[in-house]
Design an enzyme around this catalytic site. Structure first.
Site, PDB file in Angstrom:
ATOM      1  N   SER A 145       1.582 -18.266  -7.219  1.00 18.80           N
ATOM      2  CA  SER A 145       1.963 -18.455  -5.823  1.00 18.80           C
ATOM      3  C   SER A 145       1.816 -17.117  -5.129  1.00 18.80           C
ATOM      4  O   SER A 145       1.801 -16.061  -5.782  1.00 18.80           O
ATOM      5  CB  SER A 145       3.424 -18.919  -5.734  1.00 18.80           C
ATOM      6  OG  SER A 145       3.943 -18.808  -4.419  1.00 18.80           O
ATOM      7  N   TYR A 158      12.573 -18.389  -8.056  1.00 16.55           N
ATOM      8  CA  TYR A 158      11.193 -18.847  -7.879  1.00 16.55           C
ATOM      9  C   TYR A 158      10.232 -17.658  -7.878  1.00 16.55           C
ATOM     10  O   TYR A 158       9.208 -17.669  -8.573  1.00 16.55           O
ATOM     11  CB  TYR A 158      11.081 -19.630  -6.572  1.00 16.55           C
ATOM     12  CG  TYR A 158       9.719 -20.225  -6.332  1.00 16.55           C
ATOM     13  CD1 TYR A 158       9.329 -21.403  -6.970  1.00 16.55           C
ATOM     14  CD2 TYR A 158       8.807 -19.620  -5.466  1.00 16.55           C
ATOM     15  CE1 TYR A 158       8.073 -21.953  -6.756  1.00 16.55           C
ATOM     16  CE2 TYR A 158       7.548 -20.167  -5.240  1.00 16.55           C
ATOM     17  CZ  TYR A 158       7.189 -21.330  -5.888  1.00 16.55           C
ATOM     18  OH  TYR A 158       5.941 -21.866  -5.666  1.00 16.55           O
TER      19      TYR A 158
END
Length: 258
Positions: A145, A158
């Site tokens: 990501s 995350y």
């Protein structure tokens, strides 16, 4: 699309929706046999139906990537059905609960790291073992990501998991380069998936996050899937240990949202 993956066997984890589903379909269109994995069986079987409609041969295997025994069984079932494993997209992941660190529970931290990071590590472990057993050669793409490249307030678990995926990708690539196994990562910004809806659907949040993408829109799952297919193909044969950023200009515009 050319059938550049003809004769290959591919695996997609987190293949029940979004980017994983689109990648499974594009693998099939490119000529690969496709093993789809996820925790939601009805949605996984829907993906296999889409793979079949695209002219491919598909198999769904229910698996939790945070459990070694289930990942091991997943690879075994793929090989039992199709004889080998040539390419893989380790896409399974969750967003976890986005709150400040001081409010984050240990349970949520563990769950996010277990699926997003440990899950990728387990998949790599058993995928690489199989590829080496076949004599080497193969391509693996890990889902990272832009949060693996920058921090995000409220998303510590995350972000940590995705930074971990980046380091894991580089280490695995170095370990397998001489065995002709290429390992890379893809780093999307916000993509139009159920995760985006859960995180950024509130009007003011949506407006702000959209403003961070200079291209003026969020990405589409198929745009990431196209990149994964390329990274798994021989066209990317000199690429390993790298990350491919697909972010609509997000990182370029970090200091001045448009």
């Amino acid at each position: 699309m050319t059938r550049e993956l003809e004769g290959k066997v591919g695996l997609v984890t987190g293949g029940t929706s979004g980017i994983g589903r689109d990648t499974a379909v594009l693998f099939a269109r490119a000529g690969a046999k496709v093993v789809v994995s996820g925790r939601r069986e009805p949605e996984g079987k829907e993906t296999v139906e889409l793979v079949s409609a695209a002219g491919g041969d598909g198999l769904f295997v229910k698996a939790d990537v945070s459990k070694a025994s289930e990942v091991d069984a997943l690879i075994q079932k793929a090989v039992e059905r199709f004889g080998r494993l040539d390419i893989a997209f380790n896409n399974a992941g969750i967003e976890g609960v986005w709150v400040p660190i001081i409010k984050q529970s240990e349970e949520d931290w563990d769950r996010t790291i277990d699926i997003n990071l440990k899950g990728v590590w387990l998949c790599l472990k058993y995928e690489i073992r199989q590829m080496l057993k076949q004599g080497g050669g193969g391509a693996i793409v890990n889902m990272a990501s832009i949060n693996g490249l920058i921090g995000a307030a409220g998303a510590a678990a995350y972000s940590a998991s995705k930074h971990g995926v980046m380091g894991l990708t580089k280490a695995a690539a170095l370990e397998t380069a001489r065995s002709r196994i290429r390992i890379n990562a893809v780093c999307p910004a916000v993509i139009e998936t159920p995760m985006r809806e859960r995180l950024f659907d509130a009007p003011l949040v949506h407006k702000y996050v959209l403003s961070c993408h200079p291209i003026g829109r969020f990405g589409r799952p198929t745009e990431i899937a196209e990149a994964v297919v390329w990274m798994c193909s021989d066209r990317a044969s000199f690429m390993t240990g790298q990350s491919l950023v697909l972010d609509g200009g997000f990182l370029a515009g970090q200091n001045s949202p448009s």
